[in-house]
Design a protein around this motif. Structure first.
Motif, PDB file in Angstrom:
ATOM      1  N   LEU A  48     -17.969  -5.738  -6.619  1.00  0.00           N
ATOM      2  CA  LEU A  48     -17.881  -4.317  -6.301  1.00  0.00           C
ATOM      3  C   LEU A  48     -16.434  -3.870  -6.145  1.00  0.00           C
ATOM      4  O   LEU A  48     -16.063  -2.775  -6.580  1.00  0.00           O
ATOM      5  N   PHE A  49     -15.605  -4.713  -5.530  1.00  0.00           N
ATOM      6  CA  PHE A  49     -14.192  -4.375  -5.380  1.00  0.00           C
ATOM      7  C   PHE A  49     -13.551  -4.155  -6.748  1.00  0.00           C
ATOM      8  O   PHE A  49     -12.743  -3.235  -6.936  1.00  0.00           O
ATOM      9  N   SER A  50     -13.891  -5.017  -7.683  1.00  0.00           N
ATOM     10  CA  SER A  50     -13.339  -4.891  -9.031  1.00  0.00           C
ATOM     11  C   SER A  50     -13.950  -3.711  -9.776  1.00  0.00           C
ATOM     12  O   SER A  50     -13.259  -3.016 -10.535  1.00  0.00           O
ATOM     13  N   TRP A  51     -15.240  -3.456  -9.553  1.00  0.00           N
ATOM     14  CA  TRP A  51     -15.932  -2.398 -10.293  1.00  0.00           C
ATOM     15  C   TRP A  51     -15.373  -1.017  -9.983  1.00  0.00           C
ATOM     16  O   TRP A  51     -15.286  -0.165 -10.883  1.00  0.00           O
ATOM     17  N   ILE A  52     -14.997  -0.749  -8.731  1.00  0.00           N
ATOM     18  CA  ILE A  52     -14.522   0.592  -8.392  1.00  0.00           C
ATOM     19  C   ILE A  52     -13.152   0.886  -8.989  1.00  0.00           C
ATOM     20  O   ILE A  52     -12.763   2.061  -9.117  1.00  0.00           O
ATOM     21  N   GLY A  53     -12.417  -0.146  -9.355  1.00  0.00           N
ATOM     22  CA  GLY A  53     -11.139   0.079 -10.014  1.00  0.00           C
ATOM     23  C   GLY A  53     -10.021   0.473  -9.062  1.00  0.00           C
ATOM     24  O   GLY A  53      -9.850  -0.131  -8.013  1.00  0.00           O
ATOM     25  N   PHE A  54      -9.245   1.498  -9.428  1.00  0.00           N
ATOM     26  CA  PHE A  54      -8.052   1.957  -8.718  1.00  0.00           C
ATOM     27  C   PHE A  54      -6.893   0.973  -8.933  1.00  0.00           C
ATOM     28  O   PHE A  54      -7.075  -0.139  -9.401  1.00  0.00           O
TER      29      PHE A  54
ATOM     30  N   LEU B 130      -7.787  -1.886   1.506  1.00  0.00           N
ATOM     31  CA  LEU B 130      -8.377  -0.833   0.687  1.00  0.00           C
ATOM     32  C   LEU B 130      -7.920   0.519   1.193  1.00  0.00           C
ATOM     33  O   LEU B 130      -7.874   0.744   2.408  1.00  0.00           O
ATOM     34  N   SER B 131      -7.589   1.408   0.273  1.00  0.00           N
ATOM     35  CA  SER B 131      -7.268   2.770   0.665  1.00  0.00           C
ATOM     36  C   SER B 131      -8.536   3.502   1.080  1.00  0.00           C
ATOM     37  O   SER B 131      -9.649   3.045   0.806  1.00  0.00           O
ATOM     38  N   ARG B 132      -8.376   4.655   1.711  1.00  0.00           N
ATOM     39  CA  ARG B 132      -9.549   5.407   2.141  1.00  0.00           C
ATOM     40  C   ARG B 132     -10.420   5.815   0.956  1.00  0.00           C
ATOM     41  O   ARG B 132     -11.654   5.742   1.022  1.00  0.00           O
ATOM     42  N   ARG B 133      -9.811   6.211  -0.164  1.00  0.00           N
ATOM     43  CA  ARG B 133     -10.638   6.617  -1.298  1.00  0.00           C
ATOM     44  C   ARG B 133     -11.350   5.426  -1.930  1.00  0.00           C
ATOM     45  O   ARG B 133     -12.454   5.561  -2.467  1.00  0.00           O
ATOM     46  N   ALA B 134     -10.740   4.231  -1.847  1.00  0.00           N
ATOM     47  CA  ALA B 134     -11.436   3.036  -2.328  1.00  0.00           C
ATOM     48  C   ALA B 134     -12.630   2.710  -1.433  1.00  0.00           C
ATOM     49  O   ALA B 134     -13.711   2.352  -1.921  1.00  0.00           O
TER      50      ALA B 134
ATOM     51  N   HIS C 292       0.828  -1.209   0.000  1.00  0.00           N
ATOM     52  CA  HIS C 292       0.000   0.000   0.000  1.00  0.00           C
ATOM     53  C   HIS C 292       0.862   1.258   0.000  1.00  0.00           C
ATOM     54  O   HIS C 292       0.499   2.257  -0.636  1.00  0.00           O
ATOM     55  N   SER C 293       1.987   1.201   0.676  1.00  0.00           N
ATOM     56  CA  SER C 293       2.879   2.366   0.728  1.00  0.00           C
ATOM     57  C   SER C 293       3.484   2.682  -0.633  1.00  0.00           C
ATOM     58  O   SER C 293       3.986   3.784  -0.847  1.00  0.00           O
ATOM     59  N   HIS C 294       3.423   1.728  -1.569  1.00  0.00           N
ATOM     60  CA  HIS C 294       3.927   1.957  -2.919  1.00  0.00           C
ATOM     61  C   HIS C 294       2.888   2.601  -3.830  1.00  0.00           C
ATOM     62  O   HIS C 294       3.141   2.779  -5.025  1.00  0.00           O
ATOM     63  N   GLY C 295       1.719   2.916  -3.272  1.00  0.00           N
ATOM     64  CA  GLY C 295       0.711   3.642  -4.037  1.00  0.00           C
ATOM     65  C   GLY C 295      -0.482   2.833  -4.472  1.00  0.00           C
ATOM     66  O   GLY C 295      -1.357   3.365  -5.175  1.00  0.00           O
ATOM     67  N   TYR C 296      -0.587   1.582  -4.064  1.00  0.00           N
ATOM     68  CA  TYR C 296      -1.722   0.749  -4.467  1.00  0.00           C
ATOM     69  C   TYR C 296      -2.937   1.027  -3.577  1.00  0.00           C
ATOM     70  O   TYR C 296      -2.816   1.105  -2.358  1.00  0.00           O
ATOM     71  N   ASP C 297      -4.094   1.161  -4.214  1.00  0.00           N
ATOM     72  CA  ASP C 297      -5.334   1.393  -3.471  1.00  0.00           C
ATOM     73  C   ASP C 297      -5.993   0.094  -3.028  1.00  0.00           C
ATOM     74  O   ASP C 297      -6.776   0.092  -2.085  1.00  0.00           O
ATOM     75  N   GLN C 298      -5.722  -0.990  -3.723  1.00  0.00           N
ATOM     76  CA  GLN C 298      -6.218  -2.304  -3.327  1.00  0.00           C
ATOM     77  C   GLN C 298      -5.060  -3.289  -3.320  1.00  0.00           C
ATOM     78  O   GLN C 298      -4.342  -3.418  -4.322  1.00  0.00           O
ATOM     79  N   VAL C 299      -4.894  -3.965  -2.199  1.00  0.00           N
ATOM     80  CA  VAL C 299      -3.888  -5.013  -2.073  1.00  0.00           C
ATOM     81  C   VAL C 299      -4.640  -6.298  -1.742  1.00  0.00           C
ATOM     82  O   VAL C 299      -5.237  -6.420  -0.668  1.00  0.00           O
ATOM     83  N   ILE C 300      -4.624  -7.253  -2.667  1.00  0.00           N
ATOM     84  CA  ILE C 300      -5.446  -8.458  -2.543  1.00  0.00           C
ATOM     85  C   ILE C 300      -4.572  -9.642  -2.177  1.00  0.00           C
ATOM     86  O   ILE C 300      -3.565  -9.919  -2.844  1.00  0.00           O
TER      87      ILE C 300
END
Length: 342
Positions: free
Chosen positions: A196-202, A175-179, A126-134
């Motif tokens: 829904l996780f996939s639909w929001i993108g990021f 998930l990031s706060r904006r996600a 997440h610290s590398h800029g990812y909004d979703q880490v699965i």
């Protein structure tokens, strides 16, 4: 405000919840707190600002609610919400997301099949800029039939759905706060979070971990629930079943026309002939089955429209650790309808 929020839906996890909490707190303390800032429940500002754990009791009947209440009383980082009955995991996750205040949110189960020791790796990615880490689990230890059916299902949904759903990628993710904010803007009642996780993108990244057995208790997901959940996924993000009904109907019309032409030509060439009785019965049975299946597909979509039109809250709250709850109609609709206390 805490930096990290952990959302933990619970349903009849009385046997494992304290073990889970201890393991989770030890992992988070080691990853987020210097050793000189104390241990869980000490009430230090640094401890409260590091993380929070948001438990959601989904109408448990085995004492889970009482254990969560005690955890919230003894650990300042633990919070909980309890439903008036079992509303399902999707509603529990939604309630947990509404509870969170952290800059990043991790969703995980309480049965320790989602290893807490993977959270530091999620935070690093997440610290590398990812909004979703699965966290994508492999299928180690699964039965052959279940693994085969699951793989076939995901191949089907990748073809049918309008969003991508990854095999082995469940609810265990960061998930990031904006996600999270994007998810909370989605109003539908029939929620399929994987879609829904996939639909929001990021920006999204995935890593694999080895499948882990439950620490205690039994799985709440039997074969029937898994089948219904799979159907929900197929219908929630595409209208292809309806188009398939249209294509099937057109194909049958063309087939019937071709068969009629063949009968006419056969009569002209060979004389009058009565078509076979068995052929007629088989055709009628086949067409009847297709019609019933098509009506069932249409009924599923109509039923979802009906359910959405009622605009009921996703859940009813029995109790929570919070001292204040929303009382206005708008706030109540946003946070779930709280059960009136006697």
């Amino acid at each position: 405000m805490p930096k990290i929020s952990i959302v933990v839906p619970c349903f009849n996890e009385n046997e494992v919840i304290e073990t889970f909490h201890t393991t989770l707190v030890e992992t988070l303390d080691a990853a987020l707190l210097p050793e000189d800032l104390g241990r869980p429940g000490d009430g230090t500002a640094a401890g409260r600002d590091a993380y929070e754990i948001c438990y959601v009791d989904d109408g448990s009947t085995d004492g889970t609610r009482e254990r969560l209440r005690r955890l919230a009383e003894t650990d300042v980082r633990a919070r909980y919400t309890s439903f008036s009955r079992n509303f399902g995991k999707e509603s529990a996750m939604l309630a947990g997301l509404r509870m969170t205040r952290g800059d990043a949110v991790v969703i995980m189960d309480a049965d320790l099949q989602h290893p807490p020791e993977l959270i530091p790796r999620m935070l690093e990615l997440h610290s590398h800029g990812y909004d979703q880490v699965i966290a994508q689990r492999d299928r180690t230890g699964e039965g052959l039939i279940r693994a085969t059916v699951s793989q076939a299902y995901y191949k089907l949904v990748r073809r049918a759905m309008d969003v991508e759903v990854i095999d082995g990628a469940g609810d265990f993710r960061l998930l990031s706060r904006r996600a999270v904010n994007a998810l909370l803007t989605l109003p539908e009642s029939n929620r399929f979070s994987k879609g829904l996780f996939s639909w929001i993108g990021f920006d999204t990244v995935t890593f694999t971990y080895e499948n882990v057995e439950r620490a205690a208790g039994s799985s709440k997901w039997g074969g029937r629930r898994l089948i219904n959940y799979g159907i929900d996924g197929l219908l929630s993000f595409n209208s292809r079943p309806l188009r398939l009904a249209i294509h099937t109907g057109l194909w049958l019309v063309l087939s019937a026309l071709a068969y009629a032409v063949w009968i006419v030509v056969n009569v002209l060439v060979s004389g009058v002939d009565t078509p076979g009785y068995a052929t007629l019965i088989a055709a009628m049975a086949g067409l009847g089955g297709i019609q019933i299946a098509t009506l069932g597909v249409i009924g599923e979509y109509v039923g979802r429209i009906y359910h959405e039109s009622k605009r009921r809250p996703h859940y009813v709250i029995r109790e929570t650790d919070e001292t204040t709850m929303p009382t206005t109609p708008k706030a109540t609709a946003a946070a779930g309808l709280r059960e009136r206390q006697p």
